[in-house]
Design a protein around this motif. Structure first.
Motif, PDB file in Angstrom:
ATOM      1  N   CYS A  17       3.649  -3.499  -5.920  1.00  0.00           N
ATOM      2  CA  CYS A  17       4.203  -4.650  -5.190  1.00  0.00           C
ATOM      3  C   CYS A  17       5.235  -4.272  -4.368  1.00  0.00           C
ATOM      4  O   CYS A  17       5.479  -4.808  -3.217  1.00  0.00           O
ATOM      5  N   THR A  18       6.037  -3.479  -4.919  1.00  0.00           N
ATOM      6  CA  THR A  18       7.366  -3.005  -4.271  1.00  0.00           C
ATOM      7  C   THR A  18       6.845  -2.232  -3.100  1.00  0.00           C
ATOM      8  O   THR A  18       7.379  -2.134  -1.854  1.00  0.00           O
ATOM      9  N   MET A  19       5.879  -1.490  -3.281  1.00  0.00           N
ATOM     10  CA  MET A  19       5.298  -0.691  -2.092  1.00  0.00           C
ATOM     11  C   MET A  19       4.822  -1.499  -0.864  1.00  0.00           C
ATOM     12  O   MET A  19       5.281  -1.195   0.112  1.00  0.00           O
ATOM     13  N   VAL A  20       4.204  -2.491  -1.315  1.00  0.00           N
ATOM     14  CA  VAL A  20       3.641  -3.581  -0.259  1.00  0.00           C
ATOM     15  C   VAL A  20       4.817  -4.105   0.565  1.00  0.00           C
ATOM     16  O   VAL A  20       4.883  -4.107   1.578  1.00  0.00           O
ATOM     17  N   LYS A  21       5.933  -4.503  -0.199  1.00  0.00           N
ATOM     18  CA  LYS A  21       7.014  -5.108   0.268  1.00  0.00           C
ATOM     19  C   LYS A  21       7.852  -3.967   1.234  1.00  0.00           C
ATOM     20  O   LYS A  21       8.117  -4.322   2.390  1.00  0.00           O
ATOM     21  N   ASN A  22       7.970  -2.884   0.560  1.00  0.00           N
ATOM     22  CA  ASN A  22       8.625  -1.856   1.587  1.00  0.00           C
ATOM     23  C   ASN A  22       7.874  -1.652   2.905  1.00  0.00           C
ATOM     24  O   ASN A  22       8.597  -1.421   3.924  1.00  0.00           O
ATOM     25  N   ASN A  28       8.698  -4.425  10.159  1.00  0.00           N
ATOM     26  CA  ASN A  28       9.417  -5.744  10.531  1.00  0.00           C
ATOM     27  C   ASN A  28       8.777  -6.899  10.386  1.00  0.00           C
ATOM     28  O   ASN A  28       8.721  -7.893  11.340  1.00  0.00           O
ATOM     29  N   ILE A  29       7.969  -6.967   9.265  1.00  0.00           N
ATOM     30  CA  ILE A  29       6.938  -8.152   8.995  1.00  0.00           C
ATOM     31  C   ILE A  29       7.824  -9.183   8.165  1.00  0.00           C
ATOM     32  O   ILE A  29       8.404  -9.036   7.051  1.00  0.00           O
ATOM     33  N   GLY A  67      -4.394  -5.647  -3.784  1.00  0.00           N
ATOM     34  CA  GLY A  67      -3.942  -4.224  -3.927  1.00  0.00           C
ATOM     35  C   GLY A  67      -3.044  -3.824  -2.650  1.00  0.00           C
ATOM     36  O   GLY A  67      -3.193  -4.682  -1.767  1.00  0.00           O
ATOM     37  N   PHE A  68      -2.473  -2.598  -2.958  1.00  0.00           N
ATOM     38  CA  PHE A  68      -1.811  -2.175  -1.777  1.00  0.00           C
ATOM     39  C   PHE A  68      -2.673  -1.341  -0.873  1.00  0.00           C
ATOM     40  O   PHE A  68      -2.900  -0.166  -0.978  1.00  0.00           O
ATOM     41  N   ASP A  69      -3.370  -1.996  -0.065  1.00  0.00           N
ATOM     42  CA  ASP A  69      -4.450  -1.469   1.172  1.00  0.00           C
ATOM     43  C   ASP A  69      -3.772  -1.472   2.390  1.00  0.00           C
ATOM     44  O   ASP A  69      -3.724  -2.261   3.136  1.00  0.00           O
ATOM     45  N   LYS A  70      -3.057  -0.471   2.403  1.00  0.00           N
ATOM     46  CA  LYS A  70      -2.285  -0.151   3.691  1.00  0.00           C
ATOM     47  C   LYS A  70      -3.344  -0.464   4.921  1.00  0.00           C
ATOM     48  O   LYS A  70      -2.993  -1.229   6.085  1.00  0.00           O
ATOM     49  N   GLU A  71      -4.502   0.197   5.001  1.00  0.00           N
ATOM     50  CA  GLU A  71      -5.129  -0.129   6.169  1.00  0.00           C
ATOM     51  C   GLU A  71      -5.746  -1.446   6.379  1.00  0.00           C
ATOM     52  O   GLU A  71      -5.521  -2.012   7.566  1.00  0.00           O
ATOM     53  N   ALA A  72      -5.967  -2.104   5.253  1.00  0.00           N
ATOM     54  CA  ALA A  72      -6.590  -3.293   5.430  1.00  0.00           C
ATOM     55  C   ALA A  72      -5.288  -4.537   5.925  1.00  0.00           C
ATOM     56  O   ALA A  72      -5.547  -5.238   6.693  1.00  0.00           O
ATOM     57  N   ILE A  73      -4.103  -4.115   5.502  1.00  0.00           N
ATOM     58  CA  ILE A  73      -2.979  -4.926   5.817  1.00  0.00           C
ATOM     59  C   ILE A  73      -2.516  -4.905   7.447  1.00  0.00           C
ATOM     60  O   ILE A  73      -2.503  -5.689   8.029  1.00  0.00           O
ATOM     61  N   SER A  74      -2.861  -3.430   7.760  1.00  0.00           N
ATOM     62  CA  SER A  74      -2.375  -3.269   9.207  1.00  0.00           C
ATOM     63  C   SER A  74      -3.620  -3.991  10.047  1.00  0.00           C
ATOM     64  O   SER A  74      -3.425  -4.058  11.029  1.00  0.00           O
ATOM     65  N   ARG A  75      -4.766  -3.636   9.721  1.00  0.00           N
ATOM     66  CA  ARG A  75      -5.557  -4.652  10.516  1.00  0.00           C
ATOM     67  C   ARG A  75      -5.651  -5.677  10.577  1.00  0.00           C
ATOM     68  O   ARG A  75      -5.640  -6.256  11.902  1.00  0.00           O
ATOM     69  N   GLU A  76      -5.377  -6.513   9.636  1.00  0.00           N
ATOM     70  CA  GLU A  76      -5.157  -7.948   9.545  1.00  0.00           C
ATOM     71  C   GLU A  76      -3.844  -8.328  10.534  1.00  0.00           C
ATOM     72  O   GLU A  76      -4.142  -9.079  11.017  1.00  0.00           O
ATOM     73  N   LEU A  77      -2.826  -7.482  10.463  1.00  0.00           N
ATOM     74  CA  LEU A  77      -1.633  -7.630  11.063  1.00  0.00           C
ATOM     75  C   LEU A  77      -1.796  -7.344  12.828  1.00  0.00           C
ATOM     76  O   LEU A  77      -1.265  -8.163  13.531  1.00  0.00           O
ATOM     77  N   GLY A  78      -2.495  -6.381  13.005  1.00  0.00           N
ATOM     78  CA  GLY A  78      -2.739  -5.902  14.213  1.00  0.00           C
ATOM     79  C   GLY A  78      -3.506  -6.760  14.917  1.00  0.00           C
ATOM     80  O   GLY A  78      -3.492  -6.968  16.316  1.00  0.00           O
ATOM     81  N   GLY A  79      -4.668  -7.691  14.406  1.00  0.00           N
ATOM     82  CA  GLY A  79      -5.734  -8.174  15.119  1.00  0.00           C
ATOM     83  C   GLY A  79      -5.200  -9.437  15.745  1.00  0.00           C
ATOM     84  O   GLY A  79      -4.013  -9.836  15.946  1.00  0.00           O
TER      85      GLY A  79
END
Lengths: 79, 299
Positions: A17-22, A28-29, A67-79
């Motif tokens: 959770c800490t890693m997701v927040k960081n 800057n989200i 989970g801390f899925d960097k790729e999935a988070i980036s994909r959703e934020l970027g789209g």
């Protein structure tokens, strides 16, 4: 680009959770945090949304990432 | 072709990669996450240079160090198979295939599974392997903790603060965790200890509703909403068949981190090196990388 509504379900002790927040802070989200250990309503909401009981869960405008899925988070934020 | 592929980015893999970068080796890192088991260590007080640091913070420091170098990093991938043919290492992952002259296996360890019916089906739906992460979700519920070592007792002590009733189910005749933890658990009226007991089945509908245990040849059903499996870990070495391993799956290495196959090295908790410590894994990673460099310069 309009910023998306992001909600992160966490527990105070969970390292991922800490890693997701960081990760979100680095990008800057702005996000809303719900501590499911303290907030029973949020816990139920998280279980309903994700169909499971593991943290972290990230809700990006209704898209649920477990989970801390960097790729999935980036994909959703970027789209 | 890559000089080196490193599998894993925990302390061993990251240190190996840093050394490789400084030797200007052409290095590819394939890993599920960055930090490995370090992330799960809560308080670290024995990593030289830091009196105290949390696992997440140390993992972040490792990552920053790694990112000083321009290395090819595949995060979120999983290695399925390693093959070694004609002096070339072939690595097949879920997302691709890669080749290199040398390989360092630094894939660490993963939580051991019970291997019972319902375990996979209810994973994250009541079955959890990370009490630190998920325990708060089980407040006021009846839960089971499986295991009798320090991590099982650690989970039990955490749950004592929030859960309703905790069944501690252990296969041995007595708990082998540190006495101070066992005493605390025994002193709580929330904790019910089942020694000589085996979990046979996990059941439920959408989420876990109960477990079946066997004790003294008799079966018993316990109604629980969660089951915390804390029965130790197992080396993540399944994907490589040809290297020699001990009976638990740890890869045999010599003092140069060489395996029985030339060009393939291993470091950290996946190996038979006895001390499973962050600082030891870092040292082993450094050794493996220097050995890989030596190996390439002799080709």
């Amino acid at each position: 680009m309009m910023s998306k509504a992001v909600k992160v379900y966490t527990t105070s002790t969970c390292p991922y959770c800490t890693m997701v927040k960081n990760f979100l802070k680095e990008k800057n989200i702005t996000f809303e945090e719900a501590d499911v250990g303290r907030d029973r309503t949020a816990a139920k909401e998280m279980v309903d949304k994700s169909g499971q009981m593991g943290v972290p869960v990230v809700d990006i405008e209704g898209k649920i990432i477990v989970g801390f899925d960097k790729e999935a988070i980036s994909r959703e934020l970027g789209g | 072709m890559n000089d080196l592929i490193v599998i894993g980015a925990g302390p061993a893999g990251i240190t190996a990669s840093v050394y490789a970068a400084r030797k200007r080796m052409n290095c590819l890192i394939i890993t599920g996450d960055i930090g490995g088991q370090t992330i799960l260590s809560s308080d670290i007080e024995n990593y030289t240079g830091y009196h105290f640091i949390t696992g997440v913070e140390l993992a972040q420091k490792f990552r920053e160090h790694l990112e000083q170098f321009k290395l090819e990093l595949k995060v979120g991938d999983k290695v399925n198979l390693v093959k070694h043919e004609d002096g070339i290492v072939q690595v097949r992952t879920e997302k691709g295939e890669y080749q290199a002259k040398t390989l360092i296996i630094a894939s660490g360890r993963i939580p051991r599974k019970l291997g019972v019916e319902g375990e996979d089906e209810f994973k994250n739906r009541g079955v959890t392997y990370c009490a630190t992460c998920d325990a708060p979700l089980f407040s006021e519920m009846d839960v089971a903790v499986v295991g009798g070592g320090n991590s099982a007792l650690d989970a039990t002590l955490q749950l004592m603060k929030i859960a309703n009733k905790i069944y501690l189910v252990d296969v041995a005749d007595r708990l082998r965790a540190d006495p101070i933890m066992v005493e605390k658990a025994k002193g709580s009226n929330k904790v019910i200890i089942y020694n000589n007991a085996k979990v046979k089945q996990i059941s439920g509908d959408k989420f876990v509703q109960g477990i079946k245990i066997e004790r003294d040849g008799k079966e018993e059903d316990l109604t629980v909403g969660g089951i915390f499996i804390e029965i130790g870990s197992t080396p993540a070495s399944e994907f490589v068949k040809d290297v020699a391993k001990n009976e638990t799956g740890e890869i045999f290495v010599n003092c140069r981190c060489e395996t029985n196959i030339s060009g393939i090295f291993a470091a950290g908790d996946v190996t038979d090196v006895p001390a499973k410590q962050i600082i030891v894994a870092c040292g082993e990673g450094a050794k493996a990388s220097l050995s890989a460099f030596d190996y390439i310069s002799r080709l």
